[in-house]
Design an enzyme around this catalytic site. Structure first.
Site, PDB file in Angstrom:
ATOM      1  N   ASP A 229       0.775  -1.154  -0.142  1.00 14.43           N
ATOM      2  CA  ASP A 229       0.145  -0.028   0.100  1.00 14.43           C
ATOM      3  C   ASP A 229       0.800   1.250  -0.002  1.00 14.43           C
ATOM      4  O   ASP A 229       1.951   0.914   0.256  1.00 14.43           O
ATOM      5  CB  ASP A 229      -1.014  -0.168   1.215  1.00 14.43           C
ATOM      6  CG  ASP A 229      -2.258   0.865   1.109  1.00 14.43           C
ATOM      7  OD1 ASP A 229      -3.172   0.692   1.683  1.00 14.43           O
ATOM      8  OD2 ASP A 229      -2.032   1.677   0.154  1.00 14.43           O
TER       9      ASP A 229
HETATM   10  C1  GLC Z   1      -4.120   4.523  -0.212  1.00  9.21           C
HETATM   11  C2  GLC Z   1      -5.312   3.318   0.095  1.00  9.21           C
HETATM   12  C3  GLC Z   1      -5.017   2.246  -1.086  1.00  9.21           C
HETATM   13  C4  GLC Z   1      -4.710   3.007  -2.356  1.00  9.21           C
HETATM   14  C5  GLC Z   1      -3.548   3.416  -2.382  1.00  9.21           C
HETATM   15  C6  GLC Z   1      -3.134   4.375  -3.530  1.00  9.21           C
HETATM   16  O1  GLC Z   1      -3.364   4.813   0.685  1.00  9.21           O
HETATM   17  O2  GLC Z   1      -5.089   2.699   1.378  1.00  9.21           O
HETATM   18  O3  GLC Z   1      -6.262   1.670  -1.184  1.00  9.21           O
HETATM   19  O4  GLC Z   1      -5.022   2.015  -3.574  1.00  9.21           O
HETATM   20  O5  GLC Z   1      -3.119   4.347  -1.192  1.00  9.21           O
HETATM   21  O6  GLC Z   1      -4.178   5.498  -3.581  1.00  9.21           O
END
Ligand code: GLC
Length: 734
Positions: A229
């Protein structure tokens, strides 16, 4: 395109390989000679592609795209086919915009009603979450776009999500929190998995080798790429060694340098780097779409967003025939949410919606509107309230829009209450005094408390219904569409009734899953605790009857068959649910668990024979000692119903396709388990040693129950020769 293989990777410089395993920037992989960079971007309910260079949080306005209903609503369709079509629409949009991997779906379990991202997740039940996720992934990938199933795993709260540890026992983890990921990996083969920010039992998931490699790859056979993430990697070398292939977003030269140095000074085996670099290249080769962006039919996608919402909206309550609305009635439409609807969640799933149609814009021409309250605060506005009450007084029917303001629920933080804003509740209490035909329409991403539910005739759960929220609202309220959604989560009477209360979010770094398996309906149903609306609940404008249940073993499967009839005078769809109750295994277990469901369309008066097959896993529990799924032969209850509480058919069933629950007789085995479990081998051993006759005599005495509840090694207390017991054990295990 060059041929991507180990030889190609070995031909790259160390710096190029290090660049591949970290994001080039917020949304792109790195390019190397012969391989272009590839874009990946959000989100689960619509494309969020940065319109220009991403800012630090990547929250610049994104491109125009259709905003579909949130996952909390789409899961309420219980409709695999609709979720596949959602995936197809998202895949078309992503491909047209040259996005190689769409970052979704989010499939984490809804453990507490307070969790900030519940709007973005499917269910409290792993089967429903797994089936919806599987269909969604197949849909997206059918369009040549990859997905990233997230957030792996146990990301069930937002507060301190980067460091908090989800502490859970192994069996609960397997049966509740990993099961939906397992189903999706095995049935839909997702391009990538996104590891979550949090820790599990103290280990940061971005460097959790047990989850990312031993479970995901070695046990489940996942052969795609694991990405982090955004910002989840704390130690990039440790992450690579644990099985995390791609750090997102990249930290620029710092990320490359740290990997190059680690290889050079022997802290990181270059083979590990090569493996992850190859996975990145294979992902790019398979999912990248080159060339200029193309247009695609957003109006058609808007119509699908409407159709999907229509198939998912849940009619929670409908008394005195309040709905569908009577066209001849004068209608009051009240609440600022009609004019400024909540139709999507906050955070990374946010979409720059193509064409929002509000309930106010789509309301019947004859209707009148009153704002009623200010969404921007909780305070009662006397003038707005008076005008709304006055309008209600003069109208025959009232549709009142209530829900959470955006500020109350979003990615990045958890809620502190499930109560709706006081000004909305205060107005409701006034409206019901002057009009007895009130319908409440809810726009919320997650569970709300409804202490006022008895005071209104009808309640419609819209969740966050996407940009076609206006059309879909009136499709249902006017009866143009017969509602067929079912709750994918329980609505408890009070927050305090939820099993995670009062410990949820109470510690900075530890989140202890005290409730174990007993999440959602598994808790309320097992405790026989009354709830506001149960899991699987949803009404229709018609009625259905269930009859003639048959449960039979067929080859190595169990077949469940029953008749379903539409007993009303309107066409409708029913989500029939099949639950199984394990009555044989000597382990903790909920009273019943959802093991299958199917959505069936029926014309008025029409009957259909529903025939479903339950696989072995439907009867299994995870044996932590033996490290395997175990289905024990013996007694189970099969329930068929219209919700977890509304069971229409039930039958006991002796499952014989599993293993003997008494696999091994020892001196610790209880007499009760011996006498109640008369497998041929046990019977023969009892007969041969004469122990059977001795036990029969004891169990006919007054002290039968005492002696049933002792282990074999203690039968000396009944003057039974230990030699006889030893011989019996030997024969029973022969
Ligand atoms: C965010 C989220 C994830 C998302 C990523 C990119 O913090 O937790 O679900 O796809 O970052 O935006």
């Amino acid at each position: 395109m060059v041929k991507i293989n180990r030889t190609f990777v070995e031909g790259l410089t160390l710096e190029e390989k290090a660049a591949l395993v970290t994001g080039h920037d917020f949304w792109f992989t790195a390019a190397v000679p012969g391989v272009d960079k590839m874009m990946m971007t959000d989100g689960p309910s619509g494309l969020r592609k940065q319109a220009d260079d991403a800012d630090a949080l990547g929250l610049n306005d994104s491109v125009d795209a259709v905003c579909f209903p949130c996952s909390a609503l789409t899961a309420s369709s219980f409709n695999d086919d609709m979720l596949m079509q959602l995936g197809e629409n998202l895949g078309i949009a992503a491909k047209a915009e040259r996005v190689g991997v769409l970052l979704g779906p989010g499939v984490n379990i809804k453990r507490s009603p307070l969790a900030g991202r519940n709007f973005e997740y499917f269910s409290e039940d792993p089967l429903l979450a797994g089936r919806m996720g599987t269909a969604y992934v197949k849909g997206v990938q059918s369009q040549g776009v990859g997905v990233s199933v997230k957030h792996f795993a146990l990301n069930n709260r937002e507060n301190q999500r980067f460091t908090n540890s989800s502490n859970v026992d192994e069996r609960t983890m397997r049966e509740i929190y990993l099961a939906q990921f397992e189903r999706i990996v095995k049935n839909a083969h997702p391009a990538t998995i996104m590891c979550s920010y949090n820790k599990v039992n103290g280990t940061l998931n971005s460097q959790n080798q047990r989850l990312l490699t031993r479970v995901l790859r070695d046990e489940w056979g996942f052969d795609g790429l694991v990405m982090s993430d955004w910002g989840a990697v704390a130690d990039h070398v440790a992450a690579l060694q644990a099985g995390l292939d791609l750090e997102m977003p990249g930290k620029g030269a710092a990320s490359v340098d740290e990997i190059v140095e680690a290889v050079k000074d022997g802290r990181l085996d270059e083979e590990v780097l090569n493996k992850s670099a190859l996975r990145v290249l294979r992902m790019v080769a398979k999912w990248q779409t080159k060339g200029a962006v193309e247009s695609y039919d957003k109006d058609a996608q808007h119509e699908f967003a409407r159709k999907l919402a229509d198939d998912s909206i849940v009619l929670l309550k409908n008394e005195h025939g309040e709905l569908p609305l009577d066209k001849r009635s004068s209608l009051a439409v009240i609440g600022e949410l009609a004019a400024r609807p909540r139709y999507q969640g906050g955070g990374s799933s946010h979409v720059n919606a193509h064409q929002v149609v509000t309930p106010l814009e789509a309301m019947p021409q004859t209707a009148s509107y009153a704002q009623g309250y200010q969404l921007s605060n909780n305070v009662v506005d006397d003038d707005l309230m008076a005008a709304a009450v006055n309008l209600a007084q003069q109208s025959q029917q009232v549709v009142y829009f209530m829900g959470y303001p955006e500020e109350m629920e979003s990615e990045g933080f958890d809620k502190t209450t499930i109560d709706l804003p006081e000004n909305q509740v205060a107005l409701l209490n006034k409206l019901v005094q002057v009009n007895h035909h009130v319908t409440v329409v809810l726009q919320n991403g997650s569970v709300v408390a409804m202490p006022w539910a008895e005071q209104v005739n009808s309640i419609v759960e819209m969740y966050l219904a996407g940009e076609a929220v206006g059309e879909a609202t009136w499709d249902i309220l006017t009866g143009k569409v017969n509602p067929s959604g079912k709750l994918s989560e329980t609505f408890p009477l009070r927050l305090a009734d939820n099993p995670t209360y009062p410990t949820f979010d109470s510690e900075q770094n530890e989140e202890n899953y005290h409730e174990g398996l007993f999440v959602g309906y598994r808790y309320y149903d097992s405790k026989q605790l009354p709830v506001r609306f149960p899991f699987g609940h949803g009404l229709s404008y018609t009625t259905f009857s269930y009859h003639d249940l048959k449960v039979m073993t067929k080859d190595d499967q169990v077949q469940v068959e029953f008749q379903l009839t539409n007993t009303g005078n309107l066409p409708g769809k029913e989500v029939t649910q099949i639950y199984v109750g394990n009555r044989v295994s000597k382990v903790e277990k909920p009273t019943k668990e959802l093991r299958d469901f199917v959505k069936v369309s029926l014309e008025p008066g029409e009957s259909k024979t529903i025939r479903r097959t339950l696989e072995r896993r439907a009867f299994a529990w995870y044996n932590v000692t033996e490290k395997r799924w175990e289905a024990d032969n013996g007694r189970y209850e099969i329930y068929v119903g219209s919700s977890v509480e509304d069971i229409r058919l039930q039958q006991s069933f002796d499952y014989e396709l599993g293993q003997d629950p008494l696999q091994k007789v020892t001196a610790e085995t209880y007499v009760a388990d011996i006498v109640n479990h008369q497998s041929p081998k046990i019977k023969a051993a009892l007969e041969q040693t004469g122990l059977g006759r001795q036990l029969t005599a004891i169990l006919q005495s007054d002290s039968a129950q005492i002696f049933e509840n002792i282990p074999l090694r203690s039968l000396v207390m009944a003057y039974i020769d230990p030699q006889v017991v030893r011989k019996f054990i030997e024969l029973a295990n022969a």
